[in-house]
Scaffold this motif. Structure first.
Motif, short mmCIF file in Angstrom:
data_model
loop_
_atom_site.label_atom_id
_atom_site.label_comp_id
_atom_site.label_asym_id
_atom_site.label_seq_id
_atom_site.Cartn_x
_atom_site.Cartn_y
_atom_site.Cartn_z
N UNK A 365 0.82 -1.21 0.00
CA UNK A 365 0.00 0.00 0.00
C UNK A 365 0.86 1.26 0.00
N UNK A 366 2.08 1.14 0.52
CA UNK A 366 2.98 2.30 0.53
C UNK A 366 3.45 2.67 -0.87
N UNK A 367 3.20 1.76 -1.83
CA UNK A 367 3.65 1.98 -3.21
C UNK A 367 2.47 2.05 -4.18
N UNK A 368 1.30 2.41 -3.67
CA UNK A 368 0.09 2.38 -4.50
C UNK A 368 0.14 3.38 -5.65
N UNK A 508 4.40 4.23 7.48
CA UNK A 508 3.10 3.62 7.73
C UNK A 508 3.02 2.22 7.12
N UNK A 509 3.63 2.06 5.96
CA UNK A 509 3.57 0.76 5.30
C UNK A 509 4.44 -0.29 5.96
N UNK A 510 5.64 0.11 6.36
CA UNK A 510 6.58 -0.87 6.92
C UNK A 510 6.43 -1.04 8.43
N UNK A 511 5.85 -0.05 9.10
CA UNK A 511 5.71 -0.15 10.55
C UNK A 511 7.00 0.21 11.26
N UNK A 512 6.99 0.11 12.57
CA UNK A 512 8.12 0.53 13.39
C UNK A 512 9.04 -0.62 13.79
N UNK A 513 8.67 -1.85 13.44
CA UNK A 513 9.50 -3.00 13.82
C UNK A 513 10.80 -2.99 13.02
N UNK A 514 11.92 -3.11 13.73
CA UNK A 514 13.22 -3.12 13.07
C UNK A 514 13.49 -4.52 12.55
N UNK A 515 13.72 -4.64 11.24
CA UNK A 515 13.99 -5.94 10.62
C UNK A 515 15.50 -6.16 10.60
N UNK A 516 16.00 -6.82 11.61
CA UNK A 516 17.44 -7.11 11.70
C UNK A 516 17.65 -8.56 11.28
#
Length: 518
Positions: A365-368, A508-516
């Motif tokens: 959705x962040x790339x709509x 907003x699309x990816x959220x705040x969770x850090x993907x490590x």
């Protein structure tokens, strides 16, 4: 520092420091001391061992030629200069300083080159520091470090009491170079108390890792990171799998024989691993710094996102079209297809079941507003570079002045061929190389004058930051520090502008969770 009495240009100059006396050259107001050894040759029994300090040199050392570059395969995107010499004996640095630096204490900028942790050198023609030194009144140091299988392979789990292998060698090389700078740069007119480490791509990944490396405290007083893969730093379990695959390809598991294998075979085996790993595990790379629990205690992206990095100022950003370069080069390093992206998310869920991943519908959705065939490029850009940068900025801004940018400028030719402001395209602007003759077709459709104006601003901003000031340039918009209220980003283009919360849709699309990645 004293100048030899000799007519003609370039002139011979000599610098004296704790490491010895070095004879370099002066040309058009800038001095270059090239090919200075900062650590012992990592060959023979020293292969895959920690860098070892060098003893002070006797007599006057010739510093008029660049040292050998680290062994690597030829890469058409990486100009190493005419007839480069490759050797494992590659731990050299180069010092560029203005003629008037005698007796001064100028800010120091230490460049860590990029190249996917597998290519490149500090002596690349692109990194000629004359314009940066002259425009910014700084001392610039460019360094070599071990790369690929000789610098990032972790064989520590395969050693024996009689055959010990160390890890994180490239990062330790960078630290050894910074220690050399701290001990010696005053002899070149530099201030050891004001050192900015800066780098691009893999080099930026190394300097952001330094921010999460306790041993780097006191060695760096600022960091500039251009397109840093902040989150691409993996743990020992993954690094051991990479090492095991490397040894299988090499066909050699006997520790006592590994130091006798020709460097060319190591480079070739590492190249195969380099291509295989991202194909098997999309979104990951074979070679990078390692979270070893010692030198690098935790994933740097986690440390930075939580505001626990070394509290030094940070200037960091990415380019608008990072991923187009990887598609153009047919590189396996970034996941671009729908299948690769879906596999990457599935692998993340398997590796860390407790990780709260956004749903793919939420991400997409962040790339709509993006054309469908470009969505993969956007996701690849953001998982590889932009989102890790944003996570790092949010935390580091709480402990030190932090400046966020996005480089948007592209020449008409780069726009026409679909590359845009791609990965690495800011480099000629940082180094001022748009001023001289430029190889390739970049300005075939015009745009040189605009590029020169942008380059002048970029160089002034980068060197102002190195001087300890806000990264501002004359007759350009002021660049405010990042904070959680405005989230100000400097957009670098024909006319620079500051945009508040430029990445709101992405966040907003990816959220705040850090993907490590583990």
């Amino acid at each position: 520092m004293d100048e030899a009495e000799r007519e003609g240009t370039p002139r011979e100059v000599t610098a004296r420091c704790a490491a010895g006396a070095f004879a370099g050259t002066s040309d058009d107001g800038v001095r270059l001391f090239a090919g200075i050894r900062y650590a012992q040759a990592p060959v023979g029994d020293a292969r895959w061992r920690d860098p070892r300090p060098v003893s002070p040199a006797e007599g006057i050392v010739d510093a008029t030629r660049f040292g050998a570059v680290a062994p690597q395969q030829v890469n058409k995107a990486m100009d190493l200069g005419p007839d480069p010499v490759m050797s494992e004996d590659c731990l050299f640095l180069n010092v560029w300083t203005p003629d008037h630096a005698d007796g001064q204490a100028l800010p120091v900028m230490v460049w860590v080159h990029g190249g996917a942790y597998t290519f490149g050198a500090g002596s690349q023609p692109l990194y000629d520091a004359r314009r940066l030194v002259a425009s910014g009144d700084v001392v610039v140091v460019t360094i070599n470090y071990r790369i690929g299988g000789l610098g990032f392979l972790d064989l520590s789990g395969f050693g024996t009491a009689g055959h010990v292998f160390d890890g994180n060698l490239a990062l330790k090389d960078v630290i050894a170079a910074l220690e050399w700078v701290r001990a010696n740069i005053d002899g070149f007119g530099g201030d050891p108390g004001r050192v900015t480490a800066f780098g691009e791509s893999a080099g930026a990944g190394l300097v952001t890792t330094l921010l999460a490396t306790p041993r780097a405290e006191g060695l760096i007083h600022g960091v500039i990171a251009e397109s840093s893969p902040v989150s691409s730093v993996y743990g020992r379990e993954r690094s051991q799998r990479v090492a095991d695959r490397f040894l299988s390809i090499l066909g050699e598991h006997e520790p006592g024989r590994l130091r006798d294998v020709p460097a060319e075979r190591i480079v070739d085996a590492a190249a195969r691993v380099f291509a295989e790993i991202p194909a098997v595990d999309p979104g990951t790379i074979a070679f990078s710094p390692i979270v070893d629990g010692d030198l690098v205690p935790e994933p740097p992206v986690t440390v930075l996102a939580e505001g626990r990095g070394l509290p030094v100022p940070l200037l960091i950003g990415t380019n608008k079209d990072e991923a187009s370069f990887f598609r153009f080069m047919k590189s396996p390093l970034l996941p671009i297809s729908d299948e690769q992206i879906d596999r990457m998310f599935a692998d993340l869920k398997v590796e860390d079941p407790l990780l709260t991943l956004p749903e793919m519908e939420q991400v997409r959705a962040a790339y709509e507003d993006t054309r469908h065939r470009a969505i993969g490029l956007g996701i690849a850009r953001d998982v590889g570079f932009r989102m890790p940068t944003l996570w790092a900025v949010e935390g580091h801004a709480r402990v030190a002045p932090t400046y966020l940018y996005r480089f948007d400028h592209a020449t008409p030719f780069l726009r026409m061929v679909g590359l845009g402001a791609t990965h690495g395209s800011e480099l000629p602007y940082v180094w001022g190389s748009v001023e001289g003759a430029t190889k390739g077709p970049v300005f075939r459709l015009g745009g040189r004058h605009a590029a020169q104006r942008i380059s002048h601003r970029v160089m002034r901003r980068w060197t102002a930051f190195a001087h300890g000031a806000a990264p501002d340039a004359p007759d350009a918009v002021s660049w405010p520090a990042f904070d959680s209220d405005r989230r100000a980003t400097l957009v670098i283009d024909g006319v620079d502008r500051v945009v508040d919360d430029l990445d709101a849709t992405l966040r907003a699309g990816w959220g705040d969770e850090v993907l490590a990645f583990r």
